[in-house]
Design an enzyme around this catalytic site. Structure first.
Site, PDB file in Angstrom:
ATOM      1  N   GLY A   1     -61.815  86.028  32.990  1.00 41.12           N
ATOM      2  CA  GLY A   1     -60.695  86.929  33.201  1.00 41.12           C
ATOM      3  C   GLY A   1     -59.890  86.678  34.457  1.00 41.12           C
ATOM      4  O   GLY A   1     -59.299  87.610  34.999  1.00 41.12           O
TER       5      GLY A   1
ATOM      6  N   ASN B   1     -57.083  84.998  34.620  1.00 34.85           N
ATOM      7  CA  ASN B   1     -55.696  85.248  34.247  1.00 34.85           C
ATOM      8  C   ASN B   1     -55.441  86.742  34.077  1.00 34.85           C
ATOM      9  O   ASN B   1     -54.369  87.251  34.440  1.00 34.85           O
ATOM     10  CB  ASN B   1     -55.351  84.492  32.962  1.00 34.85           C
ATOM     11  CG  ASN B   1     -55.405  82.994  33.153  1.00 34.85           C
ATOM     12  OD1 ASN B   1     -54.693  82.437  33.971  1.00 34.85           O
ATOM     13  ND2 ASN B   1     -56.276  82.326  32.409  1.00 34.85           N
TER      14      ASN B   1
ATOM     15  N   MET C   1     -60.337  82.921  23.116  1.00 30.00           N
ATOM     16  CA  MET C   1     -60.809  81.699  22.457  1.00 30.00           C
ATOM     17  C   MET C   1     -61.139  81.952  20.986  1.00 30.00           C
ATOM     18  O   MET C   1     -62.259  81.762  20.522  1.00 30.00           O
ATOM     19  CB  MET C   1     -62.026  81.144  23.200  1.00 30.00           C
ATOM     20  CG  MET C   1     -61.771  80.854  24.667  1.00 30.00           C
ATOM     21  SD  MET C   1     -60.396  79.709  24.940  1.00 30.00           S
ATOM     22  CE  MET C   1     -61.094  78.209  24.271  1.00 30.00           C
ATOM     23  N   HIS C   2     -60.136  82.410  20.276  1.00 28.81           N
ATOM     24  CA  HIS C   2     -60.274  82.612  18.834  1.00 28.81           C
ATOM     25  C   HIS C   2     -58.888  82.473  18.241  1.00 28.81           C
ATOM     26  O   HIS C   2     -57.949  83.107  18.722  1.00 28.81           O
ATOM     27  CB  HIS C   2     -60.862  84.003  18.539  1.00 28.81           C
ATOM     28  CG  HIS C   2     -60.819  84.381  17.080  1.00 28.81           C
ATOM     29  ND1 HIS C   2     -61.809  83.996  16.198  1.00 28.81           N
ATOM     30  CD2 HIS C   2     -59.916  85.090  16.361  1.00 28.81           C
ATOM     31  CE1 HIS C   2     -61.505  84.464  14.980  1.00 28.81           C
ATOM     32  NE2 HIS C   2     -60.358  85.132  15.065  1.00 28.81           N
TER      33      HIS C   2
ATOM     34  N   ASN D   1     -49.256  83.756  24.349  1.00 30.42           N
ATOM     35  CA  ASN D   1     -50.515  83.085  24.649  1.00 30.42           C
ATOM     36  C   ASN D   1     -50.334  82.097  25.793  1.00 30.42           C
ATOM     37  O   ASN D   1     -49.322  81.391  25.865  1.00 30.42           O
ATOM     38  CB  ASN D   1     -51.011  82.326  23.413  1.00 30.42           C
ATOM     39  CG  ASN D   1     -52.294  81.548  23.681  1.00 30.42           C
ATOM     40  OD1 ASN D   1     -53.307  82.125  24.073  1.00 30.42           O
ATOM     41  ND2 ASN D   1     -52.271  80.244  23.470  1.00 30.42           N
TER      42      ASN D   1
ATOM     43  N   HIS E   1     -51.527  78.663  27.424  1.00 33.50           N
ATOM     44  CA  HIS E   1     -52.202  77.439  26.990  1.00 33.50           C
ATOM     45  C   HIS E   1     -52.099  76.384  28.089  1.00 33.50           C
ATOM     46  O   HIS E   1     -51.001  76.108  28.586  1.00 33.50           O
ATOM     47  CB  HIS E   1     -51.576  76.903  25.710  1.00 33.50           C
ATOM     48  CG  HIS E   1     -52.269  75.690  25.162  1.00 33.50           C
ATOM     49  ND1 HIS E   1     -53.595  75.706  24.783  1.00 33.50           N
ATOM     50  CD2 HIS E   1     -51.834  74.429  24.954  1.00 33.50           C
ATOM     51  CE1 HIS E   1     -53.939  74.501  24.364  1.00 33.50           C
ATOM     52  NE2 HIS E   1     -52.886  73.705  24.457  1.00 33.50           N
TER      53      HIS E   1
ATOM     54  N   ASP F   1     -50.749  77.004  18.967  1.00 30.65           N
ATOM     55  CA  ASP F   1     -50.060  76.523  20.170  1.00 30.65           C
ATOM     56  C   ASP F   1     -48.703  75.896  19.877  1.00 30.65           C
ATOM     57  O   ASP F   1     -48.219  75.055  20.634  1.00 30.65           O
ATOM     58  CB  ASP F   1     -50.947  75.528  20.943  1.00 30.65           C
ATOM     59  CG  ASP F   1     -52.231  76.165  21.424  1.00 30.65           C
ATOM     60  OD1 ASP F   1     -52.214  77.357  21.782  1.00 30.65           O
ATOM     61  OD2 ASP F   1     -53.267  75.480  21.452  1.00 30.65           O
TER      62      ASP F   1
ATOM     63  N   GLU G   1     -51.346  78.720  36.213  1.00 29.20           N
ATOM     64  CA  GLU G   1     -51.472  79.666  35.106  1.00 29.20           C
ATOM     65  C   GLU G   1     -51.285  81.101  35.584  1.00 29.20           C
ATOM     66  O   GLU G   1     -50.607  81.904  34.925  1.00 29.20           O
ATOM     67  CB  GLU G   1     -52.853  79.543  34.456  1.00 29.20           C
ATOM     68  CG  GLU G   1     -53.076  78.293  33.636  1.00 29.20           C
ATOM     69  CD  GLU G   1     -54.452  78.262  33.023  1.00 29.20           C
ATOM     70  OE1 GLU G   1     -54.593  77.677  31.934  1.00 29.20           O
ATOM     71  OE2 GLU G   1     -55.402  78.824  33.611  1.00 29.20           O
TER      72      GLU G   1
END
Length: 220
Positions: free
Chosen positions: A17, A19, A104-105, A128, A130, A170, A199
């Site tokens: 966590g 981010n 991560m899904h 999202n 990436h 993505d 990020e």
């Protein structure tokens, strides 16, 4: 402007966590004005990001649902049913924006269709983070794959982006893109740390960008 409603953010995570922490630190500041994280949701019970949320003052509500336990507890249900259930739980908090911050899904139609029909048919935007540039290293292990490509002389830089979430992994519209150079002799962990620092900046920038589109703050 004091009666302007908070712009509601749901953040989905799978890991530590960091981010998420960037978003927590930015909420209700000039970086994310009138913004509030109303739910942190994870597909991994041990994700430290859930602890970060719980330890925030005031605590941020959390949720958890993992794929395999869900399928085991619901014979006959599918991965798409799981995605739809996650969507229902997220939409219960009436978010203005859903941010995948280390989630991560890969969501399929069960999630995206429900989210797209929410909010009176206007839909709730989903973005999202990436750790790669658009069109490069889609999917998992992007940092490691970029580092390996650099070692082979195939690339000179990688980068990070925040993009809209669509059904192709993505491949949604990039919102914020930042190049990150690779350096000869640098360890993978050092490159990853430099990339993560970028990020933390762009996830806040992109979150504000979309919130300003869907629920702009009035000019005082």
């Amino acid at each position: 402007m004091s009666d302007f409603p908070s712009r509601r953010i749901a953040v989905l995570i799978s890991g530590s966590g960091t981010n998420l922490q960037a978003l927590i630190d930015a909420q209700k500041t000039p970086a994310l004005p009138h913004a509030e994280i109303v739910l942190v949701f994870s597909n991994r019970k041990a994700a430290f990001g859930l602890t970060r949320a719980a330890q925030t003052q005031p605590p941020i509500p959390t949720g958890y649902l993992a794929l395999q336990p869900y399928l085991k507890a619901n014979p006959g249900k599918t991965r798409d049913d799981y995605d739809a259930e996650v969507a229902r739980r997220i939409l219960e908090v009436r978010p203005d924006l859903i941010v995948l911050a280390g989630w991560m899904h890969v969501f399929a139609e069960g999630f995206l269709d429900l989210v797209g029909q929410a909010n009176g048919g206007k839909g709730v935007p989903v973005i999202n983070l990436h750790p790669a540039l658009p069109g490069a290293f889609d999917g998992t292990n992007a940092i490691e794959r970029a580092y390996e490509a650099f070692q082979k002389g195939e690339i000179e830089h990688s980068g990070v982006m925040v993009h809209r979430v669509v059904k192709d992994v993505d491949r949604g519209e990039p919102l914020v893109v930042r190049e990150v150079p690779l350096t000869k002799g640098e360890a993978l962990d050092d490159f990853a740390n430099r990339l993560h620092a970028v990020e933390w900046e762009i996830i806040v920038q992109a979150t504000k960008q979309i919130l300003d589109e869907v629920l702009p703050v009035p000019v005082s």
